[in-house]
Design an enzyme around this catalytic site. Structure first.
Site, PDB file in Angstrom:
ATOM      1  N   GLY A  72       0.827  -1.193   0.000  1.00 47.77           N
ATOM      2  CA  GLY A  72       0.000   0.000   0.000  1.00 47.77           C
ATOM      3  C   GLY A  72       0.865   1.248   0.000  1.00 47.77           C
ATOM      4  O   GLY A  72       2.039   1.204   0.368  1.00 47.77           O
ATOM      5  N   CYS A  73       0.280   2.367  -0.392  1.00 43.28           N
ATOM      6  CA  CYS A  73       1.061   3.608  -0.495  1.00 43.28           C
ATOM      7  C   CYS A  73       1.517   4.101   0.879  1.00 43.28           C
ATOM      8  O   CYS A  73       2.722   4.274   1.117  1.00 43.28           O
ATOM      9  CB  CYS A  73       0.259   4.682  -1.234  1.00 43.28           C
ATOM     10  SG  CYS A  73      -1.379   5.007  -0.562  1.00 43.28           S
ATOM     11  N   TYR A  74       0.584   4.319   1.798  1.00 42.12           N
ATOM     12  CA  TYR A  74       0.971   4.772   3.138  1.00 42.12           C
ATOM     13  C   TYR A  74       1.885   3.755   3.804  1.00 42.12           C
ATOM     14  O   TYR A  74       2.861   4.124   4.474  1.00 42.12           O
ATOM     15  CB  TYR A  74      -0.269   4.968   4.010  1.00 42.12           C
ATOM     16  CG  TYR A  74      -1.172   6.108   3.611  1.00 42.12           C
ATOM     17  CD1 TYR A  74      -0.692   7.418   3.562  1.00 42.12           C
ATOM     18  CD2 TYR A  74      -2.505   5.890   3.298  1.00 42.12           C
ATOM     19  CE1 TYR A  74      -1.533   8.471   3.211  1.00 42.12           C
ATOM     20  CE2 TYR A  74      -3.348   6.936   2.947  1.00 42.12           C
ATOM     21  CZ  TYR A  74      -2.857   8.232   2.912  1.00 42.12           C
ATOM     22  OH  TYR A  74      -3.690   9.263   2.559  1.00 42.12           O
TER      23      TYR A  74
END
EC number: 1.2.1.38
Length: 306
Positions: A120-122
């Site tokens: 995921g990005c975060y």
């Protein structure tokens, strides 16, 4: 045996991440196979395509990803490798986590794995900062962490993009995920090596692409009498090759959310006060780059050996 020109099918190529991957694949020696847009929900058509390719990239909601994986695993004979961009398999024991910089040897695991979960990005920013420090014993596994993050609005998908660019009725800044149950928390806890779930507060700003993940720390609460120099040395050693993720010792006075927009890089910084008793760790990158499509391309290169 893999074909001379590896074949890839992106299941969900019309979404934000899928389009980003498709665009980046133009720079690789691969053949991208597609189905007509009107047949994108036809499982038989999709499965027929999957049976012909070397790698399937899933850019689908979690449940749809699970259905596609089950269909692929039901194929007799040839089964393609799978790279999944959803949250469905990121902590699954049968899947390799697609953050190549996680540890020495992680890239080799991705290279040989039939099933890889794109991060995921975060999560990518949080894990990049926390995993080396927890592993080194500088941050305790049960440390009461707070993680703050801001993303460009492209991370919210087509509807959010339209609210900023078309209807223009979106706020300039917005906190969300205030139930404190964000979908990226399980992988952050798992791959950062934490035993205590952090407080994670994501937000969206009025800029298309980019991301900052930040973690504040009181130095006197760190383990093993660690100081700021220990933090810097740990991050510098862990990311010594600096190929995609790099520790930058020169600390900027300000950090802009779109600093690395339109790139696939990530920069880590350690900011401290004059007394050297407080620190803020930051990871800056593009939410659609190293946070999504760029990471997928990095994994595709490894999985196909291109």
């Amino acid at each position: 045996m893999m074909s001379q020109m590896p074949k890839i099918f992106i299941d969900g190529e019309y979404g934000t991440t899928g389009l980003g991957i498709r665009q980046r694949l133009g720079n690789l020696p691969v053949q991208v196979c597609s189905i007509p847009v009107e047949q994108r929900h036809d499982m038989k058509v999709r499965l027929d395509m999957m049976a012909q390719v070397d790698l399937v990239v899933l850019c689908l909601p979690d449940e749809a990803s699970r259905e596609s994986v089950a269909a692929i695993q039901s194929l007799s004979g040839h089964q393609p490798k799978v790279l999944d961009a959803s949250t469905a398999f990121r902590t699954h024991p049968d899947w390799v986590y697609g953050f190549a910089e996680l540890d020495l040897g992680q890239a080799e695991k991705i290279k040989s794995a039939p099933l890889v979960a794109n991060p995921g990005c975060y999560s990518s920013g949080a894990i990049a900062l926390l995993h080396p420090l927890v592993k080194a014993g500088i941050i305790a596994k049960d440390y009461p962490l707070t993680i703050n993050a801001i993303s460009g609005y492209s991370g919210g998908g087509k509807q959010m993009i339209a609210s900023y660019e078309v209807t223009k009725d979106a706020p300039p800044f917005m906190l969300y995920g205030l139930s404190l149950q964000h979908k990226h928390l399980p992988e952050i806890v798992h791959y950062a090596g934490l035993s205590r779930e952090p407080i994670f507060v994501p937000s969206v700003g009025n800029f298309p692409q980019g991301m900052i993940v930040s973690v504040p720390l009181h130095v006197d609460t760190l383990s093993n009498n660690a100081n700021i120099d220990d933090i810097k040395q740990c991050l510098q050693q862990h990311y010594a090759d600096g190929n995609v993720v790099s520790f930058v010792d020169e600390v900027p006075a300000k950090v802009s959310g779109d600093h690395l927009a339109l790139t696939d890089q990530m920069e880590l910084h350690v900011h401290s006060n004059v007394r050297q008793d407080m620190v803020v760790l930051t990871a800056t990158f593009d939410n659609l780059g190293k946070g999504a499509s760029g990471a997928a391309i990095q994994n595709i290169r490894l999985m196909l050996g291109v």
